[in-house]
Design a protein around this motif. Structure first.
Motif, PDB file in Angstrom:
ATOM      1  N   LEU A 467       0.820  -1.138   0.052  1.00  0.00           N
ATOM      2  CA  LEU A 467      -0.035   0.007  -0.062  1.00  0.00           C
ATOM      3  C   LEU A 467       1.137   1.131  -0.112  1.00  0.00           C
ATOM      4  N   SER A 468       1.886   1.305   0.805  1.00  0.00           N
ATOM      5  CA  SER A 468       2.909   2.437   1.102  1.00  0.00           C
ATOM      6  C   SER A 468       3.566   2.624  -0.260  1.00  0.00           C
ATOM      7  N   ASP A 469       4.429   1.656  -0.787  1.00  0.00           N
ATOM      8  CA  ASP A 469       5.196   2.029  -1.919  1.00  0.00           C
ATOM      9  C   ASP A 469       4.491   1.542  -3.361  1.00  0.00           C
ATOM     10  N   GLY A 470       3.794   0.446  -3.097  1.00  0.00           N
ATOM     11  CA  GLY A 470       3.452  -0.122  -4.396  1.00  0.00           C
ATOM     12  C   GLY A 470       2.083   0.845  -5.110  1.00  0.00           C
ATOM     13  N   LEU A 471       1.167   1.433  -4.197  1.00  0.00           N
ATOM     14  CA  LEU A 471       0.068   2.080  -4.429  1.00  0.00           C
ATOM     15  C   LEU A 471       0.343   3.529  -4.293  1.00  0.00           C
ATOM     16  N   GLY A 472       1.508   3.955  -3.486  1.00  0.00           N
ATOM     17  CA  GLY A 472       1.697   5.578  -3.258  1.00  0.00           C
ATOM     18  C   GLY A 472       0.697   5.709  -2.242  1.00  0.00           C
ATOM     19  N   LEU A 473       0.139   4.997  -1.197  1.00  0.00           N
ATOM     20  CA  LEU A 473      -0.714   5.327   0.006  1.00  0.00           C
ATOM     21  C   LEU A 473       0.061   5.686   1.265  1.00  0.00           C
ATOM     22  N   ARG A 474       1.316   6.124   1.192  1.00  0.00           N
ATOM     23  CA  ARG A 474       1.838   6.098   2.515  1.00  0.00           C
ATOM     24  C   ARG A 474       1.551   7.134   3.533  1.00  0.00           C
ATOM     25  N   SER A 475       0.873   8.119   3.116  1.00  0.00           N
ATOM     26  CA  SER A 475       0.050   9.086   3.970  1.00  0.00           C
ATOM     27  C   SER A 475      -1.257   8.570   4.449  1.00  0.00           C
ATOM     28  N   LEU A 476      -1.858   7.608   3.726  1.00  0.00           N
ATOM     29  CA  LEU A 476      -2.993   7.085   4.354  1.00  0.00           C
ATOM     30  C   LEU A 476      -2.496   6.132   5.486  1.00  0.00           C
ATOM     31  N   VAL A 477      -1.564   5.228   5.128  1.00  0.00           N
ATOM     32  CA  VAL A 477      -1.320   4.429   5.964  1.00  0.00           C
ATOM     33  C   VAL A 477      -0.449   5.005   7.476  1.00  0.00           C
ATOM     34  N   GLN A 478      -0.121   5.963   7.204  1.00  0.00           N
ATOM     35  CA  GLN A 478       0.610   6.937   8.389  1.00  0.00           C
ATOM     36  C   GLN A 478      -0.509   7.298   9.181  1.00  0.00           C
ATOM     37  N   ALA A 479      -1.620   7.763   8.370  1.00  0.00           N
ATOM     38  CA  ALA A 479      -2.768   8.456   9.212  1.00  0.00           C
ATOM     39  C   ALA A 479      -3.638   7.467   9.771  1.00  0.00           C
ATOM     40  N   MET A 480      -3.761   6.182   9.478  1.00  0.00           N
ATOM     41  CA  MET A 480      -4.515   5.060  10.012  1.00  0.00           C
ATOM     42  C   MET A 480      -3.672   4.759  11.266  1.00  0.00           C
ATOM     43  N   GLU A 481      -2.280   4.553  10.980  1.00  0.00           N
ATOM     44  CA  GLU A 481      -1.362   4.068  12.303  1.00  0.00           C
ATOM     45  C   GLU A 481      -1.470   5.300  13.396  1.00  0.00           C
ATOM     46  N   LEU A 482      -1.662   6.409  12.941  1.00  0.00           N
ATOM     47  CA  LEU A 482      -1.703   7.655  14.035  1.00  0.00           C
ATOM     48  C   LEU A 482      -3.081   7.746  14.633  1.00  0.00           C
ATOM     49  N   ASP A 483      -4.188   7.127  13.863  1.00  0.00           N
ATOM     50  CA  ASP A 483      -5.453   7.596  14.632  1.00  0.00           C
ATOM     51  C   ASP A 483      -6.040   6.387  15.459  1.00  0.00           C
ATOM     52  N   PHE A 484      -5.388   5.059  15.069  1.00  0.00           N
ATOM     53  CA  PHE A 484      -5.812   4.009  15.628  1.00  0.00           C
ATOM     54  C   PHE A 484      -4.705   3.505  16.652  1.00  0.00           C
ATOM     55  N   GLN A 485      -5.184   2.533  17.649  1.00  0.00           N
ATOM     56  CA  GLN A 485      -4.020   2.014  18.354  1.00  0.00           C
ATOM     57  C   GLN A 485      -3.314   0.698  18.019  1.00  0.00           C
ATOM     58  N   GLU A 486      -4.113   0.149  17.097  1.00  0.00           N
ATOM     59  CA  GLU A 486      -3.440  -1.047  16.262  1.00  0.00           C
ATOM     60  C   GLU A 486      -4.016  -0.896  15.136  1.00  0.00           C
ATOM     61  N   VAL A 487      -3.195  -1.420  14.146  1.00  0.00           N
ATOM     62  CA  VAL A 487      -3.854  -1.528  12.691  1.00  0.00           C
ATOM     63  C   VAL A 487      -3.163  -2.692  11.937  1.00  0.00           C
ATOM     64  N   ARG A 488      -4.150  -3.536  11.189  1.00  0.00           N
ATOM     65  CA  ARG A 488      -3.575  -4.784  10.835  1.00  0.00           C
ATOM     66  C   ARG A 488      -3.971  -4.759   9.179  1.00  0.00           C
ATOM     67  N   TYR A 489      -3.159  -5.265   8.459  1.00  0.00           N
ATOM     68  CA  TYR A 489      -3.608  -5.148   6.972  1.00  0.00           C
ATOM     69  C   TYR A 489      -3.733  -6.335   6.367  1.00  0.00           C
ATOM     70  N   PHE A 490      -4.897  -6.753   5.931  1.00  0.00           N
ATOM     71  CA  PHE A 490      -5.229  -8.132   5.228  1.00  0.00           C
ATOM     72  C   PHE A 490      -5.489  -8.059   3.541  1.00  0.00           C
ATOM     73  N   CYS A 491      -4.897  -9.008   2.950  1.00  0.00           N
ATOM     74  CA  CYS A 491      -5.231  -9.042   1.422  1.00  0.00           C
ATOM     75  C   CYS A 491      -6.581  -9.927   1.696  1.00  0.00           C
ATOM     76  N   THR A 492      -7.818  -9.591   1.046  1.00  0.00           N
ATOM     77  CA  THR A 492      -8.583 -10.692   1.257  1.00  0.00           C
ATOM     78  C   THR A 492      -9.356 -10.699   0.045  1.00  0.00           C
ATOM     79  N   ALA A 493     -10.024 -12.196  -0.136  1.00  0.00           N
ATOM     80  CA  ALA A 493     -10.642 -12.592  -1.593  1.00  0.00           C
ATOM     81  C   ALA A 493     -12.177 -12.974  -0.999  1.00  0.00           C
ATOM     82  N   ALA A 494     -12.819 -11.938  -1.136  1.00  0.00           N
ATOM     83  CA  ALA A 494     -14.322 -12.374  -0.765  1.00  0.00           C
ATOM     84  C   ALA A 494     -15.147 -13.294  -1.918  1.00  0.00           C
ATOM     85  N   VAL A 495     -14.902 -14.660  -1.796  1.00  0.00           N
ATOM     86  CA  VAL A 495     -15.051 -15.603  -2.963  1.00  0.00           C
ATOM     87  C   VAL A 495     -15.440 -16.799  -2.176  1.00  0.00           C
ATOM     88  N   ALA A 496     -16.223 -17.661  -2.542  1.00  0.00           N
ATOM     89  CA  ALA A 496     -16.411 -19.161  -2.241  1.00  0.00           C
ATOM     90  C   ALA A 496     -16.670 -20.160  -3.312  1.00  0.00           C
TER      91      ALA A 496
END
Length: 516
Positions: A467-496
């Motif tokens: 997210l930070s390097d590949g998609l250029g969302l470093r500022s978004l990632v930093q904002a998430m980690e600044l606003d919340f106590q704990e942040v966890r990132y998941f690649c999800t595939a909502a399929v069955a």
């Protein structure tokens, strides 16, 4: 000689007989007095039975406490009004009975011994005077006894009423303590208006009645059971409601009044909001989460049960759409109703509310202000569609295989969605600094085909770096980690798959989100 007998011997004999009678006068007076006192005391017993037990018309001097006259259409507990009403009736009836019984006794003596005696008045008058004395004695003797009985009745009633209030207060305190243990000290969450409900209202369980009772806790209308105006009994405590006999709960806020989950108040609640832009994949992800929990339950994991009919009906539709790999309809812009389910058994049970909100509300300040449920959450899910990021498309070289379909991408910038939603939730005084954030990178199944995701899909650090390097969302990632106590990132595939088994990424994601 006749004159001597008439005027000397007869009076002399009369005086001798009268003198002899005077010897037994005290006994006659005492016996008549005891008879009257006993009659008055027995009359008190009959009045007590009539007022407290029989309750027929002749024992009624005050209007009863009728349910239809009450603010709450239910019968009052005896010690919260009716008991003191009975005491007042008993005092009134006792006063009348005392006057009537004593007066009737005097009138009987007057008639039988003075007005129309059966024998000569020379004989009946002394006896009548003796009976008068006996009646006076009996009337006087009965007064302290009646006063003592009435005082004892009032004292016992006062003590029992105080005890009833003490029991009611204790039961309320125990019920409140149970709610605190269940982490519901601020009340239960209404799945419609998202306000905390200190104590729900309940409908009478009788199908022909359905009167609504605003507060069924122990008090004026019952300690352990409340009796509705229709005569139907209702438990007064949440802990007295068995799983099969739980009443339908309703929100008490005037602007709502809609039905709540029947499990509300019986277990801890967990609020899990899904935040994301339009077409980010929130609904698809929620459907996959529910299916993962259902599969886990069938495989020996925590029990999973939909909490209400609406949640069950919506899930069945989403489950089928997920199974055939279709696309869910866009979430309506109206305020969402929670998708609620019960997870676990026994003491580990939790009532979980999943909120899937239309993406348009996250870019409209007026819309985000209405999302009051978010202030109750301690774990948030931010659904991030990587295809909604401009850098994702500009960085693509001609990809091998079929090209990605741009129509499947969200049209809302994730940074804008996150910024506005966090501002709105923070304005509601939600403790973000003590909350967790799960970042669900959606539509991974589409990106895997083109090799556009990290090699390790189960690695939070790699997903963060992408997210930070590949998609250029470093500022978004930093904002998430600044606003919340704990942040966890998941690649999800909502399929069955065809067997309704969800992708392993969903299982890991759900386990982390529902971890206490």
């Amino acid at each position: 000689m006749a004159e001597i007998i008439a005027w000397v011997l007869v009076p002399a004999l009369y005086l001798v007989a009268l003198s002899a009678y005077l010897v037994v006068v005290p006994a006659v007076v005492l016996l008549r007095g005891l008879a009257l006192a006993t009659e008055l005391l027995w009359g008190h017993v009959r009045l007590l039975i009539g007022v407290v037990y029989r309750r027929t018309a002749e024992f009624r001097t005050l209007p009863p406490h009728r349910p239809q006259d009450e603010e709450v259409k239910a019968y009052r507990n005896y010690f919260f009004g009716p008991g003191f009403r009975d005491l007042r009736q008993l005092l009134t009836l006792e006063r009348r009975a005392y006057a009537r019984t004593t007066g009737d006794s005097f009138r009987t003596v007057t008639t039988g011994q003075f007005v129309a005696p059966a024998r000569h008045r020379a004989l009946t008058v002394p006896y009548g005077l003796t009976l008068y004395l006996g009646l006076c004695l009996g009337a006087v003797l009965a007064l302290p006894a009646l006063a003592a009985l009435l005082s004892l009745h009032g004292l016992v009633l006062l003590l029992l009423s105080a005890g009833a209030r003490l029991i009611a207060g204790t039961l309320r305190a125990v019920d409140r303590a149970v709610l605190w243990v269940r982490r519901l000290r601020d009340g239960m969450l209404c799945p419609h208006c998202f306000e905390r409900v200190p104590y729900p209202a309940y409908d009478c369980p009788r199908t022909t009645c359905r009167r609504r009772h605003a507060d069924i806790r122990p008090g004026t209308y019952g300690l352990f059971r409340r009796r509705c105006a229709c005569g139907q009994g209702m438990p007064t405590l949440l802990m007295l409601m068995s799983r099969d006999a739980r009443l339908q709960a309703y929100c008490v806020h005037p602007h709502c009044g809609k039905p709540m989950n029947t499990d509300a108040g019986h277990m801890p609640e967990l609020v899990l909001p899904l935040i994301g832009g339009r077409a980010a994949g929130k609904t698809q992800l929620m459907a996959a989460m529910l299916l993962a929990l259902e599969n886990a339950a069938s495989g020996g994991g925590p029990a999973f049960t939909l909490a209400d009919d609406d949640s069950n009906a919506n899930y069945q539709v989403l489950r089928e759409v997920l199974r055939i790999r279709g696309h869910t309809l866009a979430t309506q812009t109206a305020l969402p109703r929670a998708h609620s389910f019960v997870l676990g058994t026994g003491r580990s049970q939790r009532l979980v509310h999943l909120f899937d909100t239309a993406g348009e509300r996250f870019v409209d300040r007026d819309g985000t202000d209405a999302l009051r449920y978010a202030r109750e959450a301690r774990t948030f899910v931010f659904v991030l569609d990587p295809m909604s990021v401009k850098a994702f498309w500009t960085s693509l070289e001609p990809a091998p295989g079929p090209l990605l379909d741009r129509t499947l991408a969200s049209t809302v910038d994730p940074e804008e969605v996150f910024g506005r939603s966090v501002q709105a939730v923070a304005a509601m005084d939600a403790p973000l600094k003590r909350s967790r954030l799960a970042v669900a990178i959606s539509k991974t199944d589409l990106l895997v085909e083109h090799g556009l995701v990290p090699d390790r899909l189960d690695d939070s650090a790699r997903a963060r770096a992408w997210l930070s390097d590949g998609l250029g969302l470093r500022s978004l990632v930093q904002a998430m980690e600044l606003d919340f106590q704990e942040v966890r990132y998941f690649c999800t595939a909502a399929v069955a798959d065809e067997d309704s088994q969800v992708d392993a990424s969903i299982v890991r994601f759900v386990d982390w989100c529902l971890r206490d």
